[in-house]
Write a protein that holds these residues in place. Structure first.
Motif, short mmCIF file in Angstrom:
data_model
loop_
_atom_site.label_atom_id
_atom_site.label_comp_id
_atom_site.label_asym_id
_atom_site.label_seq_id
_atom_site.Cartn_x
_atom_site.Cartn_y
_atom_site.Cartn_z
N ALA A 61 0.83 -1.21 0.00
CA ALA A 61 0.00 0.00 0.00
C ALA A 61 0.87 1.26 0.00
O ALA A 61 0.59 2.21 -0.72
CB ALA A 61 -0.94 -0.01 1.20
N ALA A 62 1.94 1.24 0.80
CA ALA A 62 2.84 2.39 0.83
C ALA A 62 3.47 2.62 -0.54
O ALA A 62 3.54 3.75 -1.02
CB ALA A 62 3.92 2.18 1.89
N ARG A 63 3.91 1.53 -1.17
CA ARG A 63 4.51 1.66 -2.51
C ARG A 63 3.51 2.20 -3.51
O ARG A 63 3.82 3.08 -4.31
CB ARG A 63 5.05 0.30 -2.97
CG ARG A 63 6.53 0.18 -2.77
CD ARG A 63 7.11 -1.10 -3.36
NE ARG A 63 7.40 -1.97 -2.21
CZ ARG A 63 6.85 -3.14 -1.97
NH1 ARG A 63 6.01 -3.67 -2.80
NH2 ARG A 63 7.15 -3.82 -0.90
N SER A 68 6.49 6.77 2.03
CA SER A 68 7.29 5.90 2.88
C SER A 68 6.36 5.07 3.77
O SER A 68 5.17 5.38 3.92
CB SER A 68 8.22 6.73 3.77
OG SER A 68 7.46 7.42 4.74
N LEU A 69 6.92 4.04 4.36
CA LEU A 69 6.14 3.20 5.27
C LEU A 69 5.60 4.02 6.44
O LEU A 69 4.44 3.88 6.82
CB LEU A 69 6.99 2.02 5.77
CG LEU A 69 6.30 1.02 6.67
CD1 LEU A 69 5.10 0.40 5.98
CD2 LEU A 69 7.29 -0.08 7.07
N ALA A 70 6.44 4.88 6.99
CA ALA A 70 5.99 5.74 8.10
C ALA A 70 4.83 6.64 7.67
O ALA A 70 3.86 6.81 8.42
CB ALA A 70 7.16 6.57 8.63
N GLU A 71 4.94 7.21 6.48
CA GLU A 71 3.86 8.06 5.98
C GLU A 71 2.59 7.24 5.78
O GLU A 71 1.49 7.71 6.07
CB GLU A 71 4.26 8.73 4.67
CG GLU A 71 5.31 9.81 4.82
CD GLU A 71 5.82 10.30 3.48
OE1 GLU A 71 5.76 11.53 3.27
OE2 GLU A 71 6.27 9.47 2.66
N ASP A 93 5.18 -7.89 6.70
CA ASP A 93 5.23 -6.44 6.93
C ASP A 93 6.13 -6.11 8.12
O ASP A 93 6.92 -5.16 8.08
CB ASP A 93 3.84 -5.87 7.15
CG ASP A 93 3.04 -5.76 5.88
OD1 ASP A 93 3.64 -5.81 4.78
OD2 ASP A 93 1.82 -5.61 5.97
N ALA A 94 6.02 -6.89 9.18
CA ALA A 94 6.84 -6.65 10.37
C ALA A 94 8.31 -6.85 10.05
O ALA A 94 9.17 -6.07 10.47
CB ALA A 94 6.41 -7.58 11.50
N ALA A 95 8.62 -7.88 9.27
CA ALA A 95 10.02 -8.14 8.88
C ALA A 95 10.55 -6.99 8.04
O ALA A 95 11.69 -6.54 8.24
CB ALA A 95 10.10 -9.46 8.12
N ALA A 96 9.74 -6.49 7.12
CA ALA A 96 10.17 -5.37 6.28
C ALA A 96 10.38 -4.12 7.13
O ALA A 96 11.33 -3.37 6.90
CB ALA A 96 9.15 -5.11 5.18
N ALA A 97 9.52 -3.90 8.11
CA ALA A 97 9.68 -2.73 8.96
C ALA A 97 10.94 -2.83 9.81
O ALA A 97 11.61 -1.82 10.04
CB ALA A 97 8.44 -2.59 9.87
#
Length: 100
Positions: A61-63, A68-71, A93-97
């Motif tokens: 979804a961020a992409r 960014s992921l934070a945004e 998602d947690a691993a990517a974060a």
């Protein structure tokens, strides 16, 4: 820069003129700004819809939204988004974060 031509209704042309005067910029600049803002808005709207339906993970979804992921997490919070992601999606998602 490529040139694109488009037909616009009279009301939109009047609004373009008014915004151009308001911003003290030429119509071409206003059109470029409006197009960029509009496209960004569409990307976010589609990302929100697809995330809410469970079609996209947080990272996807961020992409798609172009943020960014934070945004994206802020956007999700602002829209009170929930999703029906699988545990595997959440773990991915947690691993990517964690990699950030």
């Amino acid at each position: 820069m490529p040139s694109i031509s488009a037909r616009v209704p009279d009301d939109d042309e009047d609004e373009l003129e008014a915004v151009s005067e308001l911003l003290d910029e030429d119509k071409s600049t206003v059109i470029r700004k409006a197009l960029a803002e509009g496209l960004s808005s569409i990307r976010r709207r589609v990302a929100i819809e697809r995330y809410q339906s469970g079609e996209l993970s947080v990272n996807e979804a961020a992409r798609l939204a172009g943020v960014s992921l934070a945004e994206w997490l802020e956007i999700a919070r602002e829209h009170n988004l929930t999703t029906q992601l699988s545990p595997e999606d959440i773990e991915a998602d947690a691993a990517a974060a964690r990699e950030l």
